[in-house]
Design an enzyme around this catalytic site. Structure first.
Site, PDB file in Angstrom:
ATOM      1  N   ASP A  50     -14.692 -37.336  -0.705  1.00 44.12           N
ATOM      2  CA  ASP A  50     -16.200 -37.776  -0.807  1.00 44.12           C
ATOM      3  C   ASP A  50     -17.031 -36.665  -0.551  1.00 44.12           C
ATOM      4  O   ASP A  50     -16.853 -36.576   0.734  1.00 44.12           O
ATOM      5  CB  ASP A  50     -16.802 -38.967  -0.274  1.00 44.12           C
ATOM      6  CG  ASP A  50     -18.426 -39.390  -0.581  1.00 44.12           C
ATOM      7  OD1 ASP A  50     -19.028 -38.947  -0.719  1.00 44.12           O
ATOM      8  OD2 ASP A  50     -17.679 -40.797  -1.510  1.00 44.12           O
ATOM      9  N   SER A 100     -22.887 -41.186  -5.172  1.00 38.55           N
ATOM     10  CA  SER A 100     -21.727 -41.553  -5.267  1.00 38.55           C
ATOM     11  C   SER A 100     -21.422 -42.761  -6.224  1.00 38.55           C
ATOM     12  O   SER A 100     -20.412 -42.668  -6.349  1.00 38.55           O
ATOM     13  CB  SER A 100     -21.315 -41.943  -3.269  1.00 38.55           C
ATOM     14  OG  SER A 100     -20.952 -41.100  -2.187  1.00 38.55           O
ATOM     15  N   HIS A 330     -23.130 -35.488   6.291  1.00 38.70           N
ATOM     16  CA  HIS A 330     -24.212 -36.014   6.372  1.00 38.70           C
ATOM     17  C   HIS A 330     -25.088 -36.138   7.613  1.00 38.70           C
ATOM     18  O   HIS A 330     -26.355 -36.215   8.028  1.00 38.70           O
ATOM     19  CB  HIS A 330     -24.475 -37.774   5.631  1.00 38.70           C
ATOM     20  CG  HIS A 330     -24.117 -37.873   4.342  1.00 38.70           C
ATOM     21  ND1 HIS A 330     -25.790 -38.249   3.547  1.00 38.70           N
ATOM     22  CD2 HIS A 330     -24.012 -38.953   3.332  1.00 38.70           C
ATOM     23  CE1 HIS A 330     -25.639 -37.548   2.379  1.00 38.70           C
ATOM     24  NE2 HIS A 330     -24.135 -38.062   2.544  1.00 38.70           N
ATOM     25  N   HIS A 443     -27.428 -34.596  -0.358  1.00 38.68           N
ATOM     26  CA  HIS A 443     -26.194 -34.185  -1.650  1.00 38.68           C
ATOM     27  C   HIS A 443     -26.717 -32.632  -2.138  1.00 38.68           C
ATOM     28  O   HIS A 443     -26.945 -32.757  -1.894  1.00 38.68           O
ATOM     29  CB  HIS A 443     -25.154 -35.125  -2.446  1.00 38.68           C
ATOM     30  CG  HIS A 443     -25.045 -36.158  -1.627  1.00 38.68           C
ATOM     31  ND1 HIS A 443     -24.957 -37.703  -2.926  1.00 38.68           N
ATOM     32  CD2 HIS A 443     -24.384 -37.167  -0.718  1.00 38.68           C
ATOM     33  CE1 HIS A 443     -24.094 -38.674  -2.243  1.00 38.68           C
ATOM     34  NE2 HIS A 443     -23.994 -38.373  -0.608  1.00 38.68           N
TER      35      HIS A 443
END
Length: 513
Positions: A50, A100, A330, A443
């Site tokens: 991820d 995601s 993040h 992102h």
């Protein structure tokens, strides 16, 4: 010894013969790939990093090498050794830079979707319960289960987080973890929370491992591991105990529920058919902060999962998520993110030792990238978390090689960029500097890599839409909507096998006549 090897390597690299020999060896290996592996894939494994964009892959490679006291750049990740590589376009149907949930729907269900939604098509609108019905899309995990394969989910996040939930849920809001996080009107309208769907949508998922324990228990019920901490109490308003319900339902099926590493590793996989492992109330801890006594590593979970799943003669489908790479980025904590990526690579290598490229297709990819990068003309072997070799020619201050385009690392002191020379920029939770201040880094929108090996891996090549991935995997395993080629090839092979016998029979008849 390591320093001696590094010295020898540096000496070798000065000789053109070293590079020419290496390249010729690589060429020889590439030529062997002209004979394609067109076997049917008995097993399918998808490793999903991820937030593991290409800069993260490169930095993780260097870190892996440096953890072994090498300079790092020449190191090979397990995924680097996969013979086929493609690029995946990650955008959601309504977002240039994806989240995601929409991406998980693409690489698991084969359909691009809106950001924030899982297991539903782009006709569904985020948070609007009444747009769910009729817009559900099914996943490759379901296709595999319906084909008689065993199926499993392993993640370092909550088992009802965005990526794993797209494998089994149909939900217009990725944050509806339990009914305690849902609007009352959505519950009244009949929409189901994701935790509930984990146990109700696809009967008897064989292996489920990760975090998210609190979403399975009644509101205010204390947690087994952290009984005095209210933030870890159960969240379910409907007062259901989903773990107890699972235990009761699976009572006579060699099923086991575990909540710590000791319980997990004490199991004999040969006598376990179904496993539910919930190791934390929320996400699992970062690998750098993991308690080795109580929390299993991703590699340990993958090993147990494969041992259980591979008992099925029809094979298995396994989704493995290195989910906290994303969380590290993040938070601007590059060291956490990169160690998560290295641990996932370790799990990839271990899975490779437990399976065969002849009957197991393995794909490694990411859902999206991050605003993470590294540069600054650093010399060979520079620690990946270290400083660039120069000062800024604008503010005359040092800077780290790793930087973020945005995020929580932005800091101004007396109207100027913070001087990091006195900070612990190599500490685990150091927040790398960013150019735009945000509480949470975002992102990135660029394409991500797809690494593939095993049967039909050559079909992942070039630049693809992200939703292409499960279609290829299903084709390789003859599940889902791609089965015609399997029937025709098996028919053809049966005919070719019968031809010698038929010819011999005709000759015998001719002689007798």
């Amino acid at each position: 010894l390591m320093y001696v090897l590094v010295y020898i390597r540096q000496h070798q690299e000065k000789d053109p013969l070293f590079w020419n020999t290496w390249a010729q060896s690589t060429l020889k290996n590439a030529l062997t790939l002209q004979k394609l592996n067109q076997n049917t894939a008995k097993n399918l494994i998808l490793f999903l990093g991820d937030g593991m964009g290409i800069p993260t892959v490169t930095a993780a490679r260097i870190l892996k090498g440096q953890l072994s006291r090498q300079s790092g750049e020449e190191t090979q990740l397990e995924m680097d050794n996969f013979p086929f590589v493609a690029l995946s376009k990650t955008y959601n149907t309504n977002a240039q830079v994806a989240d995601s949930a929409g991406t998980a729907t693409a690489f698991l269900c084969g359909v691009k979707a809106n950001e924030g939604t899982v297991g539903v098509s782009a006709a569904a609108v985020r948070s609007q319960c009444n747009t769910t019905q009729g817009n559900e899309v099914t996943s490759i995990l379901r296709w595999a289960k319906e084909a008689g394969k065993s199926v499993g989910i392993v993640t370092t996040t909550r088992v009802n987080h965005a990526t794993p939930s797209a494998a089994y849920a149909h939900c217009v809001d990725r944050e509806w973890y339990s009914d305690g996080e849902m609007p009352a009107e959505a519950v009244q309208a009949g929409c189901k929370d994701i935790a509930r769907q984990l146990f109700e949508n696809i009967p008897n998922i064989d292996v489920i491992m990760g975090g998210g324990r609190k979403y399975m228990f009644p509101k205010n019920q204390s947690d087994v591991e952290y009984p005095g901490e209210k933030k870890h109490f159960g969240t379910r308003i409907d007062r259901r105990n989903l773990v107890e319900e699972w235990n009761n339902r699976m009572k006579n099926k060699n099923a086991h529920y575990v909540w710590n590493k000791k319980e997990l590793l004490s199991l004999n996989p040969n006598s376990v058919d179904y496993l539910l492992g919930l190791f934390e109330p929320g996400d699992l801890p970062y690998d750098l902060e993991r308690n080795n006594e109580t929390d299993p590593s991703l590699t340990e979970m993958v090993e147990v999962a494969i041992k259980i799943l591979k008992k099925n003669p029809s094979g298995f489908y396994l989704l493995v998520e290195g989910g906290r790479i994303d969380h590290g980025h993040h938070d601007g904590k590059a060291k956490q993110a990169l160690h998560e990526a290295v641990e996932m690579d370790r799990a990839i290598g271990h899975a490779g030792l437990m399976t065969s490229i002849y009957d197991t297709m393995t794909v490694v990819t990411a859902d999206h990238s991050h605003m993470f990068n590294f540069g600054g003309y650093t010399p060979r072997g520079n620690t990946i978390f270290g400083l660039a070799p120069m000062l800024s020619d604008v503010d005359q201050k040092p800077f780290t090689a790793i930087l973020y385009g945005n995020g929580p690392g932005f800091k101004v002191v007396n109207g100027l960029r913070e001087n990091i020379s006195t900070l612990g920029y190599e500490e685990n939770n150091y927040k790398a500097q960013s150019s735009v201040p945000l509480n949470m880094e975002t992102h990135g929108g660029e394409d991500v890599a797809v690494f593939a090996k095993g049967p039909m891996a050559h079909l992942l090549h070039g630049v693809h839409e992200q939703n292409y991935i499960p279609h290829v995997m299903a084709y390789a395993a003859c599940i889902g909507q791609n089965r015609d080629h399997c029937m025709s090839s098996s028919g053809a092979s049966s005919l070719s096998a019968a031809l010698p016998s038929l010819t011999a029979l005709l000759k015998l008849i001719h002689l007798l006549c």
